[in-house]
Design a protein around this motif. Structure first.
Motif, PDB file in Angstrom:
ATOM      1  N   PHE A 164       0.844  -1.200   0.000  1.00  0.00           N
ATOM      2  CA  PHE A 164       0.000   0.000   0.000  1.00  0.00           C
ATOM      3  C   PHE A 164       0.879   1.249   0.000  1.00  0.00           C
ATOM      4  CE2 PHE A 164      -2.171  -3.374   2.318  1.00  0.00           C
ATOM      5  CZ  PHE A 164      -3.424  -3.402   1.752  1.00  0.00           C
ATOM      6  N   ILE A 165       0.473   2.234  -0.797  1.00  0.00           N
ATOM      7  CA  ILE A 165       1.030   3.579  -0.628  1.00  0.00           C
ATOM      8  C   ILE A 165       0.016   4.352   0.210  1.00  0.00           C
ATOM      9  CG2 ILE A 165       1.732   5.726  -1.759  1.00  0.00           C
ATOM     10  CD1 ILE A 165       2.384   4.063  -4.252  1.00  0.00           C
ATOM     11  N   MET A 220       7.465   1.282   5.762  1.00  0.00           N
ATOM     12  CA  MET A 220       8.782   1.792   5.383  1.00  0.00           C
ATOM     13  C   MET A 220       8.675   2.994   4.457  1.00  0.00           C
ATOM     14  SD  MET A 220      10.029  -1.324   2.894  1.00  0.00           S
ATOM     15  CE  MET A 220       8.778  -2.600   2.967  1.00  0.00           C
ATOM     16  N   GLU A 221       9.836   3.540   4.202  1.00  0.00           N
ATOM     17  CA  GLU A 221      10.007   4.714   3.353  1.00  0.00           C
ATOM     18  C   GLU A 221       9.359   4.512   1.977  1.00  0.00           C
ATOM     19  OE1 GLU A 221      14.178   5.302   2.902  1.00  0.00           O
ATOM     20  OE2 GLU A 221      13.985   7.115   1.667  1.00  0.00           O
ATOM     21  N   PHE A 222       8.613   5.518   1.529  1.00  0.00           N
ATOM     22  CA  PHE A 222       8.054   5.528   0.168  1.00  0.00           C
ATOM     23  C   PHE A 222       9.119   6.103  -0.757  1.00  0.00           C
ATOM     24  CE2 PHE A 222       5.282   8.061  -2.926  1.00  0.00           C
ATOM     25  CZ  PHE A 222       5.124   6.981  -3.787  1.00  0.00           C
ATOM     26  N   LEU A 223       9.542   5.308  -1.703  1.00  0.00           N
ATOM     27  CA  LEU A 223      10.608   5.737  -2.619  1.00  0.00           C
ATOM     28  C   LEU A 223       9.967   6.447  -3.801  1.00  0.00           C
ATOM     29  CD1 LEU A 223      12.706   2.456  -2.512  1.00  0.00           C
ATOM     30  CD2 LEU A 223      13.149   4.582  -1.263  1.00  0.00           C
ATOM     31  N   VAL A 256       3.270   0.583   3.133  1.00  0.00           N
ATOM     32  CA  VAL A 256       2.885  -0.466   4.077  1.00  0.00           C
ATOM     33  C   VAL A 256       2.898  -1.778   3.305  1.00  0.00           C
ATOM     34  CG1 VAL A 256       1.069  -1.395   5.540  1.00  0.00           C
ATOM     35  CG2 VAL A 256       1.489   1.074   5.489  1.00  0.00           C
ATOM     36  N   LYS A 257       3.800  -2.661   3.694  1.00  0.00           N
ATOM     37  CA  LYS A 257       3.917  -3.951   3.012  1.00  0.00           C
ATOM     38  C   LYS A 257       3.436  -5.025   3.971  1.00  0.00           C
ATOM     39  CE  LYS A 257       7.266  -6.960   0.677  1.00  0.00           C
ATOM     40  NZ  LYS A 257       8.622  -7.067   0.113  1.00  0.00           N
TER      41      LYS A 257
END
Lengths: 422, 422
Positions: free
Chosen positions: A50-51, A115-118, A61-62
């Motif tokens: 998810f973004i 985690m960080e959104f790239l 969110v994985k």
């Protein structure tokens, strides 16, 4: 036990409620979870991704699912892979800072890593298919391999910490099993999940009858299961790397385990070689000659950077129980340490070539194919590209002990790619 | 947690009270514990060993101490080694029935293993020092090595069970640490715990300056820590074997861990070669020529039996994930499986020679010496025997890749032993 709490898969609708109480997310997305925008974007084979965006920013969110997403509930896969991914990410972040997405939150029972959104990164494989030149990629990946592989081994860690990590990742049985079967065995016989471009029928039959190749593939599998040198990423292909022109990030280390140093390096180079052999299939409006030169250059640069950085760490951070300074430098024998380094790198070179060759085969003959080849619509053209890669991979796997350098390999790749030799 | 119960060391006086309630012991010793006779007989470096006898029979009670017995409380060593010994014993009993003492009872918190009393067995090393010919020993030990090493590996076990055992024994950090230091590193520099016969000073200086030897010793250490192929005994010298003319038992597997197949075989052959080189020191009243011929024959027989039994298991029990039948026999390619076997055995051969060489060095230059040499009172004679062994070991370790068979090694050993070459 963390596992006692019932697992519930997230949806875009439930996510803000479930995670909205976490300060670390409110700070990064926005203090009002009801204003978060959530999109499910997972395009991989295994997980939900998810973004989550809001006024303050965005995160990823994985969440693992208790089965293989691509296949469905008929192929169960344990949630604990999320635990291995989390443990690998925090170790990689420590060993090569800035090269993996930052982890903000981990929930073991719900198999969630936040985690960080790239952004605006794209998957490296897509960039290579488009023909994009990426100036930093070779150095970034060579250094990442050297730093993570060296610093996760008995060359650097305390014996106790290394053995504890060996035991921790030894529980990643199911994901290792995927590699053990799909990479090292299935491509070499008529396994049920295999598929290949019909134009390759003749060559595939030849490869499956190739006794030397089968034995070599199993010898490499033997290394995979029993050479427990360091914490590997375990699935380090160009689909596990995200890029911009100026930044490189390595993602998705859920296959992490203790294995041979050569695997991550070999899988990376293999995927660049496959990109090379696929360029002809994407040569719509003119030449990809510059792209081919770039790819050969990246392969050189990854290996040369790996060797240079590994050698640097050998000389400056060799604090583990192997090749101790007390036997060499501390007795005035720096040369002995250099000769030992040369042997260690020589072994990695030889094994790396083998893993690279096998990876090329499994991506063309096995279950999981590469978009590099799959997006070539013309099956005759696709088959020709794949055939060159298969022959190149066979050479790497079987003759790896007598291959002396990358220059000769680049020449061979070029002649196979042009059809000068078949 | 089992460890929460306070550990209390047994004494001959307290043992009947502490263990007298166990039916399994009352049946084997006698129903009235107050009538049990208890003797402490531990002559090893680490543990308490009691013989407990009564009207119905006798058992051995082995208890670990939280320190190295030989040194005292200043060298702590965790009680959990008893847990690894127990786990190794039950696996070895399953993999080669009848070759290890039967376990009757295990108490993890008290670090106690109650097991079969071997009688009239003596330690193999003592028998060899006395010059005793043991007709079964070569076949028994070759088979034991083949069966335990094959059946504890990915050639035989399920991948899950193998990885679970890998993780279990990965916690045997402290005993692995002893081997990592005392076997592979300390002998090659002036480590504090080292000692050697003064007559060897010149040769020892030469070996410690021998760059190729140091690098090779560390390359073998690299294999020791990272080639996690199978559950090893881990300390399989002639002091860990008990014999009669007609029976062979392997004891004391507390160093068990997942390591390279070649280690157990190499350590065994090394100790027979050391016995060979020590015979001249025990040649009091006549010739040990027959004993020397016997020892060379045993070395041949261990290796040949190992190869024959390993090959038999390869052909009949290869049920693991490595070199699967689905790639070979099931496709009519039995030859492919034989070629793979030949490669696997070839690798074991090469590494075995290396481990054998290093073991000879550490027993003469390191902390733990062998009675074979130590019982030679004449230091000039002892030094001469040890010098021949050191030179032979150096050849094994450094030239292991070009040594083609045992016959040439027997010839070299004979010439070194006779002083024909120095």
């Amino acid at each position: 036990m963390a596992d006692a709490e019932a697992f519930v898969a997230l949806t875009p609708e439930t996510l803000p409620t479930k995670l909205g109480g976490l300060d670390v997310l409110k700070t990064r997305i926005g203090s009002d979870p009801s204003a978060w925008r959530v999109r499910e974007v997972g395009d991989g084979n295994l997980n939900l991704v998810f973004i989550v965006e809001g006024p303050a920013g965005a995160v990823i969110v994985k969440q693992a699912l208790p089965y293989v997403r691509l296949v469905g509930e008929s192929w169960p896969l344990p949630l604990k892979r999320s635990y291995f991914e989390y443990n690998a990410l925090i170790r990689q972040a420590d060993r090569d800072p800035g090269m993996v997405p930052e982890v903000f939150h981990f929930d073991r029972a719900q198999a969630i890593v936040v985690m960080e959104f790239l952004n605006p990164h794209i998957i490296l494989r897509q960039a290579l298919i488009r023909g994009e030149i990426l100036p930093k990629i070779g150095k970034d990946l060579g250094r990442f391999a050297a730093r993570t592989l060296f610093r996760g081994s008995d060359l650097s860690m305390s014996a106790r910490a290394r053995k504890e990590d060996l035991a921790l990742f030894a529980d990643n049985v199911e994901l290792c099993d995927i590699t053990e079967n799909l990479v090292f065995s299935d491509p070499y016989f008529e396994a049920e999940l295999n598929r290949h471009t019909p134009q390759l029928d003749g060559l595939v039959a030849e490869l499956r009858a190739d006794r030397d190749l089968k034995v070599e593939a199993q010898a490499l599998k033997h290394l995979f299961v029993a050479k427990a040198e360091t914490m590997l990423h375990g699935d380090l292909h160009t689909g596990s790397i995200m890029v911009t022109k100026n930044d490189t990030k390595v993602i998705d280390p859920e296959f992490a385990f203790y294995g041979p140093m050569a695997l991550d390096v070999g899988m990376m180079l293999s995927n660049f070689w496959m990109s090379y052999f696929s360029q002809r299939g994407h040569e719509e409006s003119g030449s990809r000659d510059e792209m081919r030169r770039f790819l050969i250059g990246v392969i050189d640069e990854i290996w040369e950077t790996f060797v240079a950085e590994f050698s640097h760490l050998w000389r400056t951070e060799r604090t583990g129980i192997l090749y101790q300074r007390s036997l060499f430098e501390d007795r005035g024998d720096a040369l002995g340490a250099e000769l030992a380094l040369s042997r260690v790198l020589g072994d990695i070179w030889t094994d790396m070539l083998g893993f690279a060759g096998i990876e090329m085969h499994r991506r063309i003959l096995g279950l999981a194919h590469n978009a590099d080849f799959e997006t070539i619509a013309d099956l005759d053209l696709r088959g020709a590209c794949e055939a060159a890669a298969l022959k190149f991979g066979r050479h790497l796997a079987v003759n790896r002990r007598s291959i002396t350098g990358l220059t000769a390999l680049a020449g061979l790749a070029e002649r196979l790619d042009r059809g000068d030799i078949q």
